[in-house]
Design an enzyme around this catalytic site. Structure first.
Site, PDB file in Angstrom:
ATOM      1  N   HIS A 103      40.231 -44.861 -12.865  1.00 20.70           N
ATOM      2  CA  HIS A 103      38.992 -45.373 -12.263  1.00 20.70           C
ATOM      3  C   HIS A 103      39.235 -46.642 -11.447  1.00 20.70           C
ATOM      4  CE1 HIS A 103      38.736 -47.835 -16.086  1.00 20.70           C
ATOM      5  NE2 HIS A 103      38.327 -48.740 -15.222  1.00 20.70           N
ATOM      6  N   ASP A 147      41.909 -40.567 -17.477  1.00 17.93           N
ATOM      7  CA  ASP A 147      41.768 -41.902 -16.859  1.00 17.93           C
ATOM      8  C   ASP A 147      43.101 -42.651 -16.763  1.00 17.93           C
ATOM      9  OD1 ASP A 147      40.492 -43.935 -15.563  1.00 17.93           O
ATOM     10  OD2 ASP A 147      39.331 -44.638 -17.285  1.00 17.93           O
ATOM     11  N   SER A 220      40.829 -53.536 -16.944  1.00 22.80           N
ATOM     12  CA  SER A 220      41.155 -52.110 -16.898  1.00 22.80           C
ATOM     13  C   SER A 220      42.550 -51.867 -16.330  1.00 22.80           C
ATOM     14  CB  SER A 220      40.139 -51.355 -16.047  1.00 22.80           C
ATOM     15  OG  SER A 220      38.897 -51.301 -16.689  1.00 22.80           O
TER      16      SER A 220
END
Length: 479
Positions: A103, A147, A220
């Site tokens: 992402h 992901d 992230s």
């Protein structure tokens, strides 16, 4: 009031105070020293760990186009605008391969990596005099369902971080989270493993490591490491009422990262071996409604037509008892076990059907990925577009039938990246539709259009990526 004296209270003389201090110090000095030494050793250990890990952690800068909020438009309006995102990543191979979240690079038109130069030990001097180098990166492969994304940076010397053995992780283990929360590069936080395996969706094959180490937007893709400097997982998301850290952070386990890295590097996508079944978690309500013999475990919810499982005799409604002799207690275990088996092998299943126990040996197959099928039609020499550093395949009726979700049945599909040519931000699966507004229907036309442009000329490719159209802009002097 400071400096005042209370009536009836006699002030101690300096000599008495000194005597008291000497007695107190003499009786407690050894305990105090031991306490100080223990804390100092802990501090030194954390400091050494940060110095070891920090040089392998990078900040990722992403520029692209995507939907943006617009309070001036109706709720049904979709506004596409330029977006900038900041994430984190870590070096998994010293050759320049970097792991991050999928992402983080979704919709990316340009990806850059901020590489620390010199000492990055977190000290005051190092931070105040920090030098960085921003280098271009290309997306090698993306696995959106888990992901995970793999990036590649060239001509930079890196030190890689090793992956920890996921099976050895334990609850309460001390961990550190590295990354760039809210864009604050080279940030580290400390916590523990709150849970070794947390399943957010009971029917999802994914499990996550839960930690209370503070994680915020921008973390992230960064690593969650143990006290040995090994990566336990990729910091991926948080559960929060406020939008910031509330002590509920989640990381993709190292076991998943290891498998994904190998396949993304080799194929640009994940190859999934399968036996042709769908599974779900048995809930008490499900068990009661279907009159199942037990109210926990895993049930077969689907058996694909023509699949090895159907041929072997597995049926919808069977309760999985074991997979290769190990208890099939959860959907994540069953899914990971099947993902870990090579195509061509067999999986031994034991199931409960009503009150009867049955056993099946089911062959594992690997359905061809559509990109593999298309790539097999490419010749590395004939299909090379050297100025763009890609190997492309022209879309004809046959290719259009093989490729899913094409916006239009024309263009050039990027089936692989080449080490030759410029580092243009194209990735496997991109469809080149136009060059400076002119449709590109053949490789020859694409090569001729590039060759006709003078040095320094601006170039804009319109591409399709993940069912979305994007512009990729660069100048010919990059070629």
């Amino acid at each position: 009031m400071i400096g005042s004296k209370s009536k009836g209270v006699r002030s101690a003389s300096p000599a008495a105070i000194l005597a008291f201090f000497m007695v107190f110090h003499g009786t407690s000095a050894s305990a105090q020293d031991r306490s100080d030494n223990a804390l100092r050793k802990l501090n030194e250990s954390v400091d050494a760990l940060i110095k070891k890990v920090s040089p392998s952690v990078v900040q990722i800068l992403v520029t692209g186009y995507g939907p943006i909020d617009s309070s001036e438009r109706s709720n049904t309006a979709v506004v596409i605008g330029r977006q900038r995102a900041i994430g984190s990543g870590f070096v998994i191979d010293p050759a320049g391969y970097i792991i991050t979240n999928a992402h983080v690079v979704t919709g990316a038109q340009r990806v850059q990596v901020v590489v620390p130069e010199g000492v990055s030990d977190g000290s005051l001097q190092a931070i105040l005099s920090a030098r960085t180098n921003i280098v271009p990166a290309r997306v090698v492969g993306v696995a959106r369902d888990i992901d995970v994304a793999l990036l590649k940076v060239d001509n930079v010397k890196f030190t890689a971080l090793p992956l920890a053995q996921y099976r050895n992780i334990h609850q309460g283990e001390i961990v550190l989270a590295f990354g760039s929360p809210e864009g604050l590069r080279n940030t580290v936080t400390l916590g523990v493993v709150s849970s070794v395996a947390r399943q957010i969706d009971p029917d999802s094959p994914m499990v996550y490591i839960q930690t209370d180490a503070p994680i915020n937007p921008g973390n992230s893709g960064g690593p969650l490491v143990n006290v040995d400097g090994e990566v336990l997982g990729i910091n991926t998301f948080i559960l929060s009422q406020s939008g910031g850290n509330e002590g509920l952070g989640f990381a993709i386990p190292s076991s998943v990262v290891g498998v994904a890295y190998q396949q993304l590097r080799k194929f640009g996508h994940i190859h999934r071996a399968q036996i042709g079944i769908g599974v779900q978690t048995i809930s008490p309500v499900l068990a009661a409604a279907l009159n199942l013999p037990r109210s926990y475990g895993v049930i077969v919810s689907d058996v694909l037509p023509g699949s090895p499982s159907l041929t072997a005799g597995v049926r919808v409604g069977d309760i999985l008892l074991t997979v290769d002799g190990r208890a099939a207690d959860s959907v994540p275990y069953v899914s990971f076990r099947l993902m870990s088996v090579d195509a061509g092998a067999k999986v031994h299943l034991e199931v409960l059907r009503g009150k009867e126990k049955l056993a099946f040996d089911v062959p594992v197959v690997e359905p061809p990925h559509e990109m593999d099928q298309i790539a097999s039609l490419a010749d590395p020499e004939k299909n090379l577009v050297r100025p763009l550093g890609i190997i492309g395949v022209e879309i004809d009726q046959k290719i259009a039938a093989m490729a899913q979700d094409l916006r239009d049945p024309f263009g050039i599909i990027v089936v692989a990246r080449s080490s030759e040519g410029a580092d243009i931000p194209l990735t496997t699966g991109d469809v080149i539709r136009t060059l400076n507004g002119r449709p590109m229907t053949t490789l020859e036309r694409l090569r001729a259009a590039l060759q006709s442009l003078p040095p320094g000329a601006p170039v804009v490719l319109q591409i399709q990526r993940d069912q979305r159209l994007l512009f990729v802009a660069f100048t010919l002097d990059q070629l």
